[in-house]
Design an enzyme around this catalytic site. Structure first.
Site, short mmCIF file in Angstrom:
data_model
loop_
_atom_site.label_atom_id
_atom_site.label_comp_id
_atom_site.label_asym_id
_atom_site.label_seq_id
_atom_site.Cartn_x
_atom_site.Cartn_y
_atom_site.Cartn_z
N ALA A 85 0.85 -1.16 -0.02
CA ALA A 85 -0.10 0.01 -0.05
C ALA A 85 0.70 1.14 0.02
CB ALA A 85 -0.93 0.11 1.19
N ASP A 86 0.45 2.34 -0.70
CA ASP A 86 0.91 3.68 -0.47
C ASP A 86 -0.17 4.67 -0.51
OD1 ASP A 86 3.06 5.28 -0.43
OD2 ASP A 86 3.30 5.53 -2.62
#
Length: 135
Positions: free
Chosen positions: A9-10
């Site tokens: 995730a970012d």
């Protein structure tokens, strides 16, 4: 790696279709907080889940609206001098002192912190996993 479940995730913060970067100086943080003052910004997190056991991949994004109160220069200066997270994200962390300036959000609180955990859990559940499958 031949088997496993990979989760990546970012997160980014947007305002006016502009990505806000982490401030490098207190002066940059002040300018950033002035731009957030009295406005809505968007926390956007992209998530990819790769299930190597089933050869499946899920990609999703979550958007949360974050409403900021109007901030005086005095409030911004106080915040910059007293917030430990000033150089993280875009100068604020909802789990820090900035919470006093955020009257409401529309969306997932945990998305603002970087992981829409409820949605990720639901996606893992759709793949057939339950909590006891993970440590």
């Amino acid at each position: 790696m031949k088997e496993g479940v990979i989760l990546s995730a970012d997160s980014i913060i947007y305002i006016d279709d502009k990505k806000l970067e982490k401030p490098k100086t207190k002066e940059q943080a002040k300018i950033m907080l002035q731009s957030l003052s009295g406005r809505i910004n968007y926390a956007v997190t992209g998530v990819t889940i790769i299930d190597l056991y089933q050869n499946k991949k899920i990609t999703l994004n979550e958007v949360t609206k974050v409403y900021f109160d109007e901030l005086s220069d005095e409030e911004i200066d106080w915040y910059i001098e007293n917030e430990q997270y000033i150089f993280e994200r875009c100068g604020y962390s909802i789990s820090g002192k900035s919470a006093i300036y955020i009257p409401k959000i529309n969306g997932d609180y945990y998305n603002i912190l970087g992981m829409p955990i409820s949605r990720v859990y639901k996606e893992l559940n759709k793949l057939g996993y339950k909590l006891s499958d993970f440590n």
